[in-house]
Design a protein around this motif. Structure first.
Motif, PDB file in Angstrom:
ATOM      1  N   PHE A 329       0.825  -1.405   0.110  1.00 34.29           N
ATOM      2  CA  PHE A 329       0.011  -0.063   0.035  1.00 34.29           C
ATOM      3  C   PHE A 329       0.813   1.157   0.121  1.00 34.29           C
ATOM      4  CE2 PHE A 329      -3.974  -2.110   1.529  1.00 34.29           C
ATOM      5  CZ  PHE A 329      -4.833  -1.673   0.419  1.00 34.29           C
ATOM      6  N   TYR A 334      -0.330  -2.186  -5.762  1.00 29.16           N
ATOM      7  CA  TYR A 334      -1.386  -2.787  -5.347  1.00 29.16           C
ATOM      8  C   TYR A 334      -1.730  -4.066  -5.804  1.00 29.16           C
ATOM      9  CZ  TYR A 334      -2.188   2.321  -4.822  1.00 29.16           C
ATOM     10  OH  TYR A 334      -1.882   3.691  -4.271  1.00 29.16           O
ATOM     11  N   ARG A 335      -1.110  -4.606  -7.010  1.00 30.59           N
ATOM     12  CA  ARG A 335      -0.978  -5.853  -7.430  1.00 30.59           C
ATOM     13  C   ARG A 335      -0.278  -6.877  -6.421  1.00 30.59           C
ATOM     14  NH1 ARG A 335      -3.208  -9.082 -11.796  1.00 30.59           N
ATOM     15  NH2 ARG A 335      -1.795 -10.952 -11.638  1.00 30.59           N
ATOM     16  N   VAL A 337      -0.444  -6.190  -3.124  1.00 29.86           N
ATOM     17  CA  VAL A 337      -1.348  -6.208  -2.048  1.00 29.86           C
ATOM     18  C   VAL A 337      -2.314  -7.267  -2.316  1.00 29.86           C
ATOM     19  CG1 VAL A 337      -3.219  -5.141  -0.828  1.00 29.86           C
ATOM     20  CG2 VAL A 337      -0.739  -3.780  -1.394  1.00 29.86           C
ATOM     21  N   THR A 357      -7.359  -6.034  -7.231  1.00 33.12           N
ATOM     22  CA  THR A 357      -6.180  -5.011  -7.338  1.00 33.12           C
ATOM     23  C   THR A 357      -6.851  -3.685  -7.555  1.00 33.12           C
ATOM     24  OG1 THR A 357      -4.827  -6.673  -8.293  1.00 33.12           O
ATOM     25  CG2 THR A 357      -4.189  -4.414  -8.605  1.00 33.12           C
ATOM     26  N   CYS A 360      -8.086  -2.464  -4.267  1.00 33.34           N
ATOM     27  CA  CYS A 360      -7.004  -1.960  -3.437  1.00 33.34           C
ATOM     28  C   CYS A 360      -6.421  -0.654  -4.034  1.00 33.34           C
ATOM     29  CB  CYS A 360      -5.838  -3.236  -3.431  1.00 33.34           C
ATOM     30  SG  CYS A 360      -6.345  -4.556  -2.407  1.00 33.34           S
ATOM     31  N   ARG A 361      -6.489  -0.722  -5.192  1.00 31.55           N
ATOM     32  CA  ARG A 361      -6.184   0.934  -5.664  1.00 31.55           C
ATOM     33  C   ARG A 361      -7.025   1.842  -5.204  1.00 31.55           C
ATOM     34  NH1 ARG A 361      -2.758   2.630  -9.556  1.00 31.55           N
ATOM     35  NH2 ARG A 361      -2.220   0.429 -10.415  1.00 31.55           N
ATOM     36  N   GLY A 364      -5.839   2.703  -1.640  1.00 31.80           N
ATOM     37  CA  GLY A 364      -4.227   3.333  -1.592  1.00 31.80           C
ATOM     38  C   GLY A 364      -3.868   4.669  -2.418  1.00 31.80           C
ATOM     39  N   GLU A 365      -4.851   4.934  -3.326  1.00 31.01           N
ATOM     40  CA  GLU A 365      -4.511   5.933  -4.416  1.00 31.01           C
ATOM     41  C   GLU A 365      -4.585   7.303  -3.557  1.00 31.01           C
ATOM     42  OE1 GLU A 365      -3.033   6.599  -7.566  1.00 31.01           O
ATOM     43  OE2 GLU A 365      -2.418   4.672  -7.224  1.00 31.01           O
TER      44      GLU A 365
END
Length: 515
Positions: A329, A334-335, A337, A357, A360-361, A364-365
């Motif tokens: 993160f 993200y991949r 993660v 993915t 998760c992005r 996290g972004e």
């Protein structure tokens, strides 16, 4: 039958209190259970409307307080399960006060004498009548031992075990009904939640277990100059009484007093963050109830925890998963993660890695490019847990407990210094730990460990195969001769292919030797 009737009557009484507080309102909007929603809407007609101004979580907290000790404890346990009740209600329940009217000092002294099997005068030179804390399970008195040591004495409430046993049976019965009649709720594992709650409460009600937790935590931090655990007095500790060294210090959130005494708040924050990181990642054993009332700063500036009834554990695999996930993160990978989640088995294999993915992005972004002091790791984990339903992720109670503990820790950190992210302070130590446990060298060691384990198991596997082959050819299960021949050929091939395992092990050992 009697169990069902008994619990049905108790459920009706409890439901009435919940209804009067308006705490059943969320049930009125569950489309998967129309009958339950209809019943909830009906009983809401009888609510006390003075609770309407409160949020749902606040109404539930008020109702649980009215229902008594077991329900208060259960509400505090639910506060760690934002996946079940939502983050806002979890936040409201986390503020549920575990404060009850104390029981009489005469009863406390009589229980002490019964448990320690001696007159109180032979055990304590003085014993303060007024308790310093009274909670749902126990209350605490200050005392001085006959050896002159200042101690805190924790004593269970009278008959608390029987009271909790009745309420826990009710909770389990309700959970079993939910899983039986509403299959959609099984993903949330209500029975498992109650069983976990039962285990936690049973451990809390055996004060020897709490004393053992304090002793283990103290042993883990023997060499730490910034974190100290009170010493347990085992000679004055039983299943219903626990005696520990009295803590003299300042509450960790009393910033004004800390500064007056010459303590540097940022240094205290660094020590607290370092201790928390070591508990979680180094030891896999952490204090899971570290609210400001349970953490003090002594005269030497050391962080001193109290109340060890709720502790969390993380096995090595989970710690490595957590480290890899957080690294992914914070670096925008993200991949990685997503793959960590699939590799750990937290997301079912039939789900899309690409879709996870992307999810998760989305978490996290928004963090990228922000100052570190504005990034909340606890909030990041909470957002991650929110996507569990979409991807059918199995609930991980130990991670939820960790996440709620981190929320409290970050709150204390902001009190001590709102301009500093507590996780940045022990960064050199964190980087060292990551290099040692998750770097290339650690991967080689991990591969070597797996190779050794496989090498140890292969002879047993081959022996089992030989035994099965023998039974198959001696009249057990009749197989076509060609099938038997193929089995024998495959067994011989496995024997011949044994050497690559040793080669891989040899290479791994060489890599370690010449590191």
């Amino acid at each position: 039958m009697w169990r069902a009737l008994r619990n049905l009557l108790r459920l009706c009484g409890s439901a009435w209190i919940l209804a009067r507080h308006g705490a059943l309102a969320p049930l009125a909007d569950i489309p998967q259970a129309p009958a339950l929603a209809l019943a909830a809407r009906f009983v809401l007609l009888f609510r006390n409307r003075r609770y309407d101004r409160l949020r749902p979580g606040e109404r539930l907290a008020a109702a649980l307080s009215a229902l008594g000790p077991s329900f208060i404890k259960f509400g505090q346990s639910l506060a760690t399960r934002s996946d079940l009740i939502g983050e806002e209600q979890a936040h409201d329940l986390s503020r549920l006060q575990d404060r009850l009217k104390p029981f009489s000092t005469a009863i406390a002294k009589r229980m002490l004498e019964d448990e320690l099997e001696r007159p109180i005068a032979e055990v304590f030179a003085s014993f303060e009548d007024k308790p310093v804390a009274a909670a749902s399970i126990a209350q605490v008195h200050f005392a001085v031992t006959t050896e002159g040591e200042e101690v805190a004495v924790k004593i269970l409430r009278p008959d608390i075990e029987a009271r909790f046993a009745r309420d826990l049976d009710l909770f389990l019965w309700i959970a079993e009904l939910l899983e039986t009649h509403w299959p959609w709720i099984r993903r949330l594992k209500p029975v498992e939640v109650i069983e976990l709650f039962r285990e936690t409460v049973e451990m809390e009600m055996d004060l020897r277990m709490e004393a053992a937790a304090a002793s283990e935590l103290a042993q883990n931090f023997e060499e730490d100059p910034g974190f100290r655990v009170p010493k347990v007095d085992w000679g004055r500790t039983t299943a219903r009484v626990m005696t520990v060294e009295r803590v003299h210090g300042t509450r960790i959130d009393d910033l004004e007093t800390l500064i007056e005494k010459g303590h540097e708040p940022t240094e205290i924050l660094r020590r607290a963050a370092t201790a928390f990181f070591n508990q979680v990642f180094r030891d896999g054993f952490f204090h899971a109830d570290m609210h400001p009332g349970n953490a003090f700063v002594d005269e030497e500036g050391r962080v001193v925890p109290v109340d060890f009834g709720i502790m969390g554990r993380l096995d090595q695999k989970t710690r490595y998963y957590l480290a890899d996930m957080l690294t992914g993160f914070l670096t925008g990978d993200y991949r990685k993660v997503a793959e960590v989640h699939f590799r750990a088995g937290y997301v079912p294999a039939h789900k899309s890695v690409e879709a996870f993915t992307q999810a998760c992005r989305s978490i996290g972004e928004p963090l990228l490019g922000r100052p570190l002091n504005e990034i909340s790791v606890a909030r990041l984990l909470a957002q991650l847990f929110r996507i569990t339903e979409q991807f059918e992720m199995e609930t991980q109670p130990q991670l939820l407990l960790l996440q709620k503990t981190m929320v409290v820790a970050e709150g204390v950190g902001r009190t001590l210094n709102p301009d500093v992210n507590m996780w940045e302070l022990p960064r050199p130590m964190i980087e060292d730990w990551m290099r040692e446990h998750r770097g290339p060298q650690a991967r080689v060691r991990e591969a070597a460990t797996h190779a050794i384990a496989l090498a140890e198991r292969l002879p047993q596997i081959i022996e089992t195969t030989d035994r099965v082959m023998g039974s198959l050819t001696e009249g057990g299960l009749k197989l076509h001769p060609e099938t038997v021949a193929r089995f024998a050929e495959e067994n011989a091939r496995r024997r011949r292919s044994f050497w690559p395992v040793w080669l891989a092990l040899f290479i791994a050992v060489l890599a370690l030797l010449f590191d």
